[in-house]
Design a protein around this motif. Structure first.
Motif, PDB file in Angstrom:
ATOM      1  N   GLN A 170     -36.989 -52.928  13.511  1.00  0.00           N
ATOM      2  CA  GLN A 170     -36.405 -53.978  14.336  1.00  0.00           C
ATOM      3  C   GLN A 170     -37.071 -55.296  13.960  1.00  0.00           C
ATOM      4  O   GLN A 170     -38.301 -55.371  13.868  1.00  0.00           O
ATOM      5  CB  GLN A 170     -36.621 -53.701  15.829  1.00  0.00           C
ATOM      6  N   PRO A 171     -36.312 -56.349  13.716  1.00  0.00           N
ATOM      7  CA  PRO A 171     -36.937 -57.619  13.323  1.00  0.00           C
ATOM      8  C   PRO A 171     -37.776 -58.211  14.453  1.00  0.00           C
ATOM      9  O   PRO A 171     -37.555 -57.907  15.634  1.00  0.00           O
ATOM     10  CB  PRO A 171     -35.737 -58.513  13.002  1.00  0.00           C
ATOM     11  N   ARG A 172     -38.726 -59.038  14.055  1.00  0.00           N
ATOM     12  CA  ARG A 172     -39.569 -59.690  15.065  1.00  0.00           C
ATOM     13  C   ARG A 172     -38.743 -60.660  15.897  1.00  0.00           C
ATOM     14  O   ARG A 172     -38.908 -60.749  17.113  1.00  0.00           O
ATOM     15  CB  ARG A 172     -40.734 -60.415  14.380  1.00  0.00           C
ATOM     16  N   GLN A 173     -37.857 -61.402  15.216  1.00  0.00           N
ATOM     17  CA  GLN A 173     -36.986 -62.337  15.914  1.00  0.00           C
ATOM     18  C   GLN A 173     -35.536 -62.071  15.508  1.00  0.00           C
ATOM     19  O   GLN A 173     -35.266 -61.372  14.536  1.00  0.00           O
ATOM     20  CB  GLN A 173     -37.404 -63.777  15.593  1.00  0.00           C
ATOM     21  N   ASP A 174     -34.612 -62.633  16.243  1.00  0.00           N
ATOM     22  CA  ASP A 174     -33.194 -62.345  16.027  1.00  0.00           C
ATOM     23  C   ASP A 174     -32.755 -62.643  14.596  1.00  0.00           C
ATOM     24  O   ASP A 174     -33.208 -63.602  13.971  1.00  0.00           O
ATOM     25  CB  ASP A 174     -32.334 -63.195  16.961  1.00  0.00           C
ATOM     26  N   ILE A 175     -31.852 -61.796  14.099  1.00  0.00           N
ATOM     27  CA  ILE A 175     -31.149 -62.055  12.846  1.00  0.00           C
ATOM     28  C   ILE A 175     -29.652 -62.045  13.160  1.00  0.00           C
ATOM     29  O   ILE A 175     -29.151 -61.126  13.823  1.00  0.00           O
ATOM     30  CB  ILE A 175     -31.445 -61.006  11.760  1.00  0.00           C
ATOM     31  N   TYR A 176     -28.951 -63.059  12.697  1.00  0.00           N
ATOM     32  CA  TYR A 176     -27.497 -63.124  12.842  1.00  0.00           C
ATOM     33  C   TYR A 176     -26.839 -62.908  11.475  1.00  0.00           C
ATOM     34  O   TYR A 176     -27.303 -63.438  10.464  1.00  0.00           O
ATOM     35  CB  TYR A 176     -27.062 -64.484  13.395  1.00  0.00           C
ATOM     36  N   PHE A 177     -25.770 -62.127  11.477  1.00  0.00           N
ATOM     37  CA  PHE A 177     -24.936 -61.961  10.288  1.00  0.00           C
ATOM     38  C   PHE A 177     -23.654 -62.745  10.541  1.00  0.00           C
ATOM     39  O   PHE A 177     -22.875 -62.409  11.449  1.00  0.00           O
ATOM     40  CB  PHE A 177     -24.622 -60.490  10.034  1.00  0.00           C
ATOM     41  N   ALA A 178     -23.443 -63.801   9.774  1.00  0.00           N
ATOM     42  CA  ALA A 178     -22.331 -64.726  10.011  1.00  0.00           C
ATOM     43  C   ALA A 178     -21.329 -64.636   8.871  1.00  0.00           C
ATOM     44  O   ALA A 178     -21.637 -65.004   7.731  1.00  0.00           O
ATOM     45  CB  ALA A 178     -22.864 -66.152  10.150  1.00  0.00           C
ATOM     46  N   PHE A 179     -20.132 -64.170   9.161  1.00  0.00           N
ATOM     47  CA  PHE A 179     -19.118 -63.949   8.137  1.00  0.00           C
ATOM     48  C   PHE A 179     -17.839 -64.718   8.479  1.00  0.00           C
ATOM     49  O   PHE A 179     -17.391 -64.716   9.624  1.00  0.00           O
ATOM     50  CB  PHE A 179     -18.780 -62.458   8.036  1.00  0.00           C
ATOM     51  N   SER A 180     -17.258 -65.353   7.467  1.00  0.00           N
ATOM     52  CA  SER A 180     -15.990 -66.059   7.667  1.00  0.00           C
ATOM     53  C   SER A 180     -14.918 -65.459   6.772  1.00  0.00           C
ATOM     54  O   SER A 180     -15.213 -64.921   5.706  1.00  0.00           O
ATOM     55  CB  SER A 180     -16.143 -67.553   7.378  1.00  0.00           C
ATOM     56  N   GLY A 181     -13.666 -65.587   7.220  1.00  0.00           N
ATOM     57  CA  GLY A 181     -12.553 -65.038   6.473  1.00  0.00           C
ATOM     58  C   GLY A 181     -11.647 -66.103   5.893  1.00  0.00           C
ATOM     59  O   GLY A 181     -10.481 -65.825   5.603  1.00  0.00           O
ATOM     60  N   GLY A 182     -12.186 -67.317   5.691  1.00  0.00           N
ATOM     61  CA  GLY A 182     -11.360 -68.389   5.133  1.00  0.00           C
ATOM     62  C   GLY A 182     -12.140 -69.391   4.321  1.00  0.00           C
ATOM     63  O   GLY A 182     -11.712 -70.538   4.162  1.00  0.00           O
ATOM     64  N   GLU A 183     -13.255 -68.972   3.759  1.00  0.00           N
ATOM     65  CA  GLU A 183     -14.101 -69.897   2.995  1.00  0.00           C
ATOM     66  C   GLU A 183     -13.373 -70.456   1.787  1.00  0.00           C
ATOM     67  O   GLU A 183     -13.537 -71.638   1.450  1.00  0.00           O
ATOM     68  CB  GLU A 183     -15.377 -69.180   2.556  1.00  0.00           C
ATOM     69  N   GLU A 184     -12.565 -69.627   1.140  1.00  0.00           N
ATOM     70  CA  GLU A 184     -11.923 -70.060  -0.104  1.00  0.00           C
ATOM     71  C   GLU A 184     -10.896 -71.168   0.114  1.00  0.00           C
ATOM     72  O   GLU A 184     -10.498 -71.845  -0.846  1.00  0.00           O
ATOM     73  CB  GLU A 184     -11.253 -68.869  -0.794  1.00  0.00           C
ATOM     74  N   VAL A 185     -10.465 -71.378   1.356  1.00  0.00           N
ATOM     75  CA  VAL A 185      -9.485 -72.432   1.656  1.00  0.00           C
ATOM     76  C   VAL A 185     -10.069 -73.442   2.644  1.00  0.00           C
ATOM     77  O   VAL A 185      -9.337 -74.123   3.371  1.00  0.00           O
ATOM     78  CB  VAL A 185      -8.174 -71.823   2.197  1.00  0.00           C
ATOM     79  N   ASN A 186     -11.412 -73.528   2.663  1.00  0.00           N
ATOM     80  CA  ASN A 186     -12.103 -74.470   3.558  1.00  0.00           C
ATOM     81  C   ASN A 186     -11.690 -74.267   5.015  1.00  0.00           C
ATOM     82  O   ASN A 186     -11.519 -75.224   5.781  1.00  0.00           O
ATOM     83  CB  ASN A 186     -11.828 -75.922   3.136  1.00  0.00           C
ATOM     84  N   GLY A 187     -11.533 -73.008   5.395  1.00  0.00           N
ATOM     85  CA  GLY A 187     -11.138 -72.694   6.762  1.00  0.00           C
ATOM     86  C   GLY A 187     -12.224 -72.996   7.770  1.00  0.00           C
ATOM     87  O   GLY A 187     -13.403 -73.130   7.432  1.00  0.00           O
ATOM     88  N   PRO A 188     -11.854 -73.095   9.051  1.00  0.00           N
ATOM     89  CA  PRO A 188     -12.818 -73.498  10.093  1.00  0.00           C
ATOM     90  C   PRO A 188     -13.621 -72.352  10.682  1.00  0.00           C
ATOM     91  O   PRO A 188     -14.333 -72.558  11.680  1.00  0.00           O
ATOM     92  CB  PRO A 188     -11.899 -74.126  11.155  1.00  0.00           C
ATOM     93  N   GLY A 189     -13.530 -71.155  10.137  1.00  0.00           N
ATOM     94  CA  GLY A 189     -14.280 -70.041  10.692  1.00  0.00           C
ATOM     95  C   GLY A 189     -15.768 -70.312  10.767  1.00  0.00           C
ATOM     96  O   GLY A 189     -16.410 -70.074  11.807  1.00  0.00           O
ATOM     97  N   ALA A 190     -16.357 -70.819   9.681  1.00  0.00           N
ATOM     98  CA  ALA A 190     -17.791 -71.120   9.671  1.00  0.00           C
ATOM     99  C   ALA A 190     -18.126 -72.257  10.635  1.00  0.00           C
ATOM    100  O   ALA A 190     -19.200 -72.268  11.253  1.00  0.00           O
ATOM    101  CB  ALA A 190     -18.244 -71.473   8.254  1.00  0.00           C
ATOM    102  N   VAL A 191     -17.219 -73.214  10.765  1.00  0.00           N
ATOM    103  CA  VAL A 191     -17.430 -74.314  11.713  1.00  0.00           C
ATOM    104  C   VAL A 191     -17.530 -73.770  13.132  1.00  0.00           C
ATOM    105  O   VAL A 191     -18.387 -74.196  13.923  1.00  0.00           O
ATOM    106  CB  VAL A 191     -16.289 -75.342  11.612  1.00  0.00           C
ATOM    107  N   ASN A 192     -16.677 -72.811  13.472  1.00  0.00           N
ATOM    108  CA  ASN A 192     -16.716 -72.219  14.804  1.00  0.00           C
ATOM    109  C   ASN A 192     -18.024 -71.467  15.046  1.00  0.00           C
ATOM    110  O   ASN A 192     -18.545 -71.463  16.174  1.00  0.00           O
ATOM    111  CB  ASN A 192     -15.517 -71.286  14.994  1.00  0.00           C
TER     112      ASN A 192
END
Length: 478
Positions: A170-192
């Motif tokens: 278990q990590p000492r502090q939080d780890i987030y896995f952040a995945f987007s499904g529109g990076e190739e078209v500059n989609g706003p998933g990562a922005v959200n």
């Protein structure tokens, strides 16, 4: 005669300074620690990547062309492929295909973010030697769109967590896995996802996304493999040049047609490239890799105050990757005019793709171009643009952790910062963190790099395992 001797003495002093600085420009000491052996299910990671590749998660600027069912198919597979992650980590689905897993740590503190995108670019099936979405394995190589960009890191992150959770970590502090499904078209998933972190006031210790890799023969005079970690990325602008004229029959042309005037603007701009800037990422890369170069190159990189102009002229003439690191680049990619060979168009246009140096800006680039082309009748229209990203820190624990994971996974490689010339989702994180690092967890040949966004994209089975190892080593430091 006295003046001659004074000049001779000055020249001798200059040569001495250059030689002394070159002699002192030696490789820095590197840790000699032995990488920890890792236990993980390599075959499961290979099988999981194959399942992901078979999902045709192709993104388009025209959303009507997308198959939303393929994206949902991939998401529905995740509990089956990564059951420990599904049981242990909380999944939040955000608009525009944003997926955010939270792996809770043992104690409060800044969280690490590991990123990837699961959409891919379209495929021209006729030009592929193997099917693009079957994840066919032959001779230790998996073929398929997304194997490199970036389902391998998507799988590497989740497979690493799957194995570590199974081993009771278990990590000492939080780890987030952040995945987007529109990076190739500059989609706003990562922005959200970034907005989620901001709205919930989540402090970040580091962010790791796609970017550099472990490569060879990319830096002058250096033979060792270089592990390049992007600490910034260039900005982007698609700039349209357009001009209107009288048009008419090609048998009686005016002295300068719309296409001719645009062509003149193009040649003027190519003859007068943007000014070179030795930005922080580039200077740190030169300072790291230049120390391992041959004597002549070490002399240049140790004395940029003297030889910077020579390096600039070399880059202007040769173009390529080194030139792209030094300046804003302009690549003319599209042009349109008449629909008939014997008709002068009443209007013509062309588009240039600019990649902006961190020292430049969108507004400044347009102003420079107006001055160079010197034709007030040519209109310049910013079709789409993004400013260069902020430059991340290399004097902090987050940077050291990434470097350690890289050097332990690819022993003998020279780890260095660099300026990423492409764009990625990680640029959105610059507003909430100054510890954003861009590294694709792979060793890639020049041929393999050319298949990214191209034909016959493929990855070695060994590289699939190395990605898992890298993320396991990184997570164990969090």
């Amino acid at each position: 005669m006295i003046l001659f001797y004074l000049l001779l003495a000055a020249l001798a002093a200059l040569i001495l300074v250059v030689l002394l600085r070159t002699a002192a420009f030696k490789p820095k000491a590197r840790p000699a620690d032995t990488p920890e052996a890792l236990d993980y299910d390599g075959q499961a990671a290979i099988d999981a990547l194959g399942r992901l590749v078979r999902c045709k998660t192709v993104s388009y600027y025209d959303k009507a062309q997308e198959d939303d069912g393929e994206f949902e198919k991939l998401i529905a597979l995740l509990p089956e492929l990564y059951p420990q992650v599904t049981k242990t980590c909380q999944l939040t689905r955000l608009p525009d295909r944003g997926l955010l897993y939270r792996w809770q740590g043992r104690e409060p503190g800044p969280a690490a973010v590991l990123m990837a995108h699961y959409d891919v670019v379209p495929v021209d099936d006729a030009n592929w030697e193997k099917p693009a979405f079957e994840a066919l394995i032959e001779d230790g190589v998996m073929w398929g769109r997304g194997t490199l960009d970036t389902k391998v890191t998507f799988n590497g992150i989740l497979s690493a967590a799957e194995n570590l959770i199974g081993q009771g970590f278990q990590p000492r502090q939080d780890i987030y896995f952040a995945f987007s499904g529109g990076e190739e078209v500059n989609g706003p998933g990562a922005v959200n996802i970034v907005n989620y972190f901001r709205d919930n006031r989540i402090e970040l210790s580091m962010v790791v996304d796609e970017g550099g890799g472990v490569v060879q023969d990319v830096f002058p005079g250096v033979k060792e493999p270089c592990a390049l970690i992007g600490i910034a990325e260039k900005g982007l602008m698609n700039l349209e040049f357009s001009i209107s004229g009288g048009g008419g029959h090609a048998s009686a042309p005016a002295p300068h047609t719309p296409v001719g005037r645009l062509s003149l603007a193009c040649t003027k701009l190519e003859a007068r490239p943007f000014k070179a800037h030795f930005s922080k990422p580039v200077l740190e890369m030169f300072d790291t890799l230049g120390r391992h170069s041959t004597f002549v190159y070490r002399m240049i990189f140790a004395n940029l105050w003297l030889f910077g102009g020579i390096l600039d002229r070399i880059c202007k003439k040769s173009g390529g990757e080194l030139n792209a690191l030094l300046r804003t680049t302009v690549a003319f990619t599209q042009m349109s005019g008449s629909q008939a060979p014997n008709v002068i168009p009443p209007q013509a246009s062309m588009v240039a793709n600019l990649r902006l140096n961190p020292e430049d800006s969108v507004a400044g680039a347009i102003e420079y171009i107006r001055g160079v082309i010197a034709d007030p009748e040519i209109s310049l229209t910013d079709q789409v643009s993004m400013e260069p990203s902020p430059v991340s820190r290399t004097d902090c624990e987050g940077w050291q952790k990434v470097c350690a994971a890289v050097s332990h996974t690819w022993p003998g490689s020279l780890v260095a910062p660099y300026l990423m010339v492409q764009c990625s989702d990680s640029r959105h994180y610059g507003s909430i963190s100054d510890k954003v690092y861009r590294f694709s967890a792979m060793a890639l040949t020049s041929e393999e790099r050319r298949t990214i966004h191209g034909n016959n994209e493929r990855i070695t089975l060994e590289a699939i395992g190395k990605a898992v190892e890298f993320f396991m080593r990184l997570m164990k430091q969090c």
